[in-house]
Design a protein around this motif. Structure first.
Motif, PDB file in Angstrom:
ATOM      1  N   TYR A 149      26.006  32.371  67.775  1.00 29.97           N
ATOM      2  CA  TYR A 149      24.706  31.382  67.746  1.00 29.97           C
ATOM      3  C   TYR A 149      23.868  31.443  67.120  1.00 29.97           C
ATOM      4  O   TYR A 149      23.307  30.684  66.402  1.00 29.97           O
ATOM      5  N   ASP A 150      23.504  32.785  66.698  1.00 29.33           N
ATOM      6  CA  ASP A 150      22.484  33.040  65.481  1.00 29.33           C
ATOM      7  C   ASP A 150      22.724  32.352  64.245  1.00 29.33           C
ATOM      8  O   ASP A 150      22.059  31.973  63.512  1.00 29.33           O
ATOM      9  N   LEU A 151      24.235  32.663  63.840  1.00 30.40           N
ATOM     10  CA  LEU A 151      24.657  32.014  62.726  1.00 30.40           C
ATOM     11  C   LEU A 151      24.705  30.475  62.628  1.00 30.40           C
ATOM     12  O   LEU A 151      24.416  29.954  61.691  1.00 30.40           O
ATOM     13  N   LEU A 152      24.910  29.940  63.849  1.00 30.68           N
ATOM     14  CA  LEU A 152      24.731  28.497  63.785  1.00 30.68           C
ATOM     15  C   LEU A 152      23.316  28.004  63.481  1.00 30.68           C
ATOM     16  O   LEU A 152      23.126  27.077  62.702  1.00 30.68           O
ATOM     17  N   LEU A 153      22.131  28.824  63.959  1.00 31.02           N
ATOM     18  CA  LEU A 153      20.822  28.296  63.828  1.00 31.02           C
ATOM     19  C   LEU A 153      20.495  28.673  62.243  1.00 31.02           C
ATOM     20  O   LEU A 153      19.659  27.834  61.721  1.00 31.02           O
ATOM     21  N   GLN A 154      21.353  29.549  61.592  1.00 25.76           N
ATOM     22  CA  GLN A 154      21.001  29.505  60.085  1.00 25.76           C
ATOM     23  C   GLN A 154      21.326  28.433  59.232  1.00 25.76           C
ATOM     24  O   GLN A 154      21.065  28.064  58.306  1.00 25.76           O
ATOM     25  N   THR A 155      22.084  27.247  60.001  1.00 21.18           N
ATOM     26  CA  THR A 155      22.428  26.280  59.168  1.00 21.18           C
ATOM     27  C   THR A 155      21.178  25.254  59.124  1.00 21.18           C
ATOM     28  O   THR A 155      21.072  24.274  58.222  1.00 21.18           O
ATOM     29  N   GLY A 156      20.331  25.531  59.799  1.00 21.99           N
ATOM     30  CA  GLY A 156      18.913  24.666  59.893  1.00 21.99           C
ATOM     31  C   GLY A 156      19.209  23.498  60.578  1.00 21.99           C
ATOM     32  O   GLY A 156      17.839  22.763  60.673  1.00 21.99           O
ATOM     33  N   ALA A 185      26.391  33.465  72.126  1.00 23.58           N
ATOM     34  CA  ALA A 185      25.525  34.376  71.906  1.00 23.58           C
ATOM     35  C   ALA A 185      25.722  35.716  72.129  1.00 23.58           C
ATOM     36  O   ALA A 185      25.033  36.776  71.461  1.00 23.58           O
ATOM     37  N   ASP A 186      26.857  35.990  72.256  1.00 20.70           N
ATOM     38  CA  ASP A 186      27.442  37.439  72.466  1.00 20.70           C
ATOM     39  C   ASP A 186      28.368  37.882  71.668  1.00 20.70           C
ATOM     40  O   ASP A 186      28.874  38.931  71.560  1.00 20.70           O
ATOM     41  N   TYR A 187      28.843  37.064  70.798  1.00 19.59           N
ATOM     42  CA  TYR A 187      29.927  37.280  69.847  1.00 19.59           C
ATOM     43  C   TYR A 187      29.436  37.622  68.639  1.00 19.59           C
ATOM     44  O   TYR A 187      28.854  37.024  67.770  1.00 19.59           O
ATOM     45  N   PRO A 188      29.705  38.963  68.085  1.00 20.00           N
ATOM     46  CA  PRO A 188      29.267  39.132  66.856  1.00 20.00           C
ATOM     47  C   PRO A 188      30.350  38.834  65.699  1.00 20.00           C
ATOM     48  O   PRO A 188      31.426  39.193  65.587  1.00 20.00           O
ATOM     49  N   VAL A 189      29.749  38.062  64.783  1.00 19.84           N
ATOM     50  CA  VAL A 189      30.419  37.689  63.878  1.00 19.84           C
ATOM     51  C   VAL A 189      30.582  38.611  62.670  1.00 19.84           C
ATOM     52  O   VAL A 189      29.585  39.039  62.268  1.00 19.84           O
TER      53      VAL A 189
END
Length: 200
Positions: A58-65, A119-123
């Protein structure tokens, strides 16, 4: 004297090739690919520099802006809308069936449907994830090398402490492909020259 000088250049070429190859491999291991398929048109691809960290999906998705709307509960975060595509948070699955945002992981050359919340999956660095708007069909397989070698891919640096996306060209200089190609060519050239010398 000429043979010694020639051998010295051969050794330098081989060492340079090996160094470039190792550098390219290290850089590729720091990158993570992200594919977002909005259900029409070509998917957006992102080459993200995670610097060896393992952010949550989920955090990685937010990095797209991109604007992301998600419904948060004790079971995690359900992504309702990415950009302008999807549903409002208060009705996260308003178009399901058939359409909803599905989450995927590329493993051993094929897409695997996510069984763990984003939100819980570590990429893991060096991996590729995907978000798809549709009926739960995976996107076309796209490797990390293809994504990070694509000039159209959006590049950004990822920090676990921030969701601020850096300029699109921030990771361009870290594209491993140039180093990889140079390393292979230099190593092959050096090995070929060594073989020629040894045959004499």
């Amino acid at each position: 004297m000429k043979i010694k000088r020639f051998s010295g250049w051969l050794l330098i070429m081989v060492l340079v090739g090996l160094t470039a190859f190792q550098y390219a491999a290290a850089q590729l291991n720091n990158l993570t690919g992200l594919v977002i398929n909005f259900g029409k048109g070509d998917p957006a691809t992102y080459c993200l520099d995670t610097s060896g960290e393992s952010p949550a999906g989920y955090d990685l998705l937010l990095q797209t802006g991109l604007p992301v709307a998600a419904s948060h509960s004790s079971q995690g975060a359900a992504v309702c809308k990415i950009g302008a595509i999807g549903c409002p948070v208060d009705d996260c699955f308003c178009d399901s069936p058939p359409n909803y945002w599905s989450y995927w992981h590329l493993q051993e050359g094929q897409w695997i449907y996510a069984t763990q919340g984003a939100a819980d999956y570590p990429v893991q660095p060096g991996s590729v994830d995907a978000w798809v708007w549709g009926n739960g069909t995976p996107p076309a397989v796209t490797t990390l090398e293809q994504i990070c070698n694509d000039p159209e891919a959006i590049r950004a640096a990822v920090s676990l402490n921030s969701v601020q996306t850096q300029p699109a060209n921030s990771a361009t200089s870290k594209n491993p492909t140039n180093y990889l190609v140079f390393g292979i060519l230099a190593s092959l050239l050096g090995a070929g020259l060594v073989w020629m010398v040894l045959r004499r």
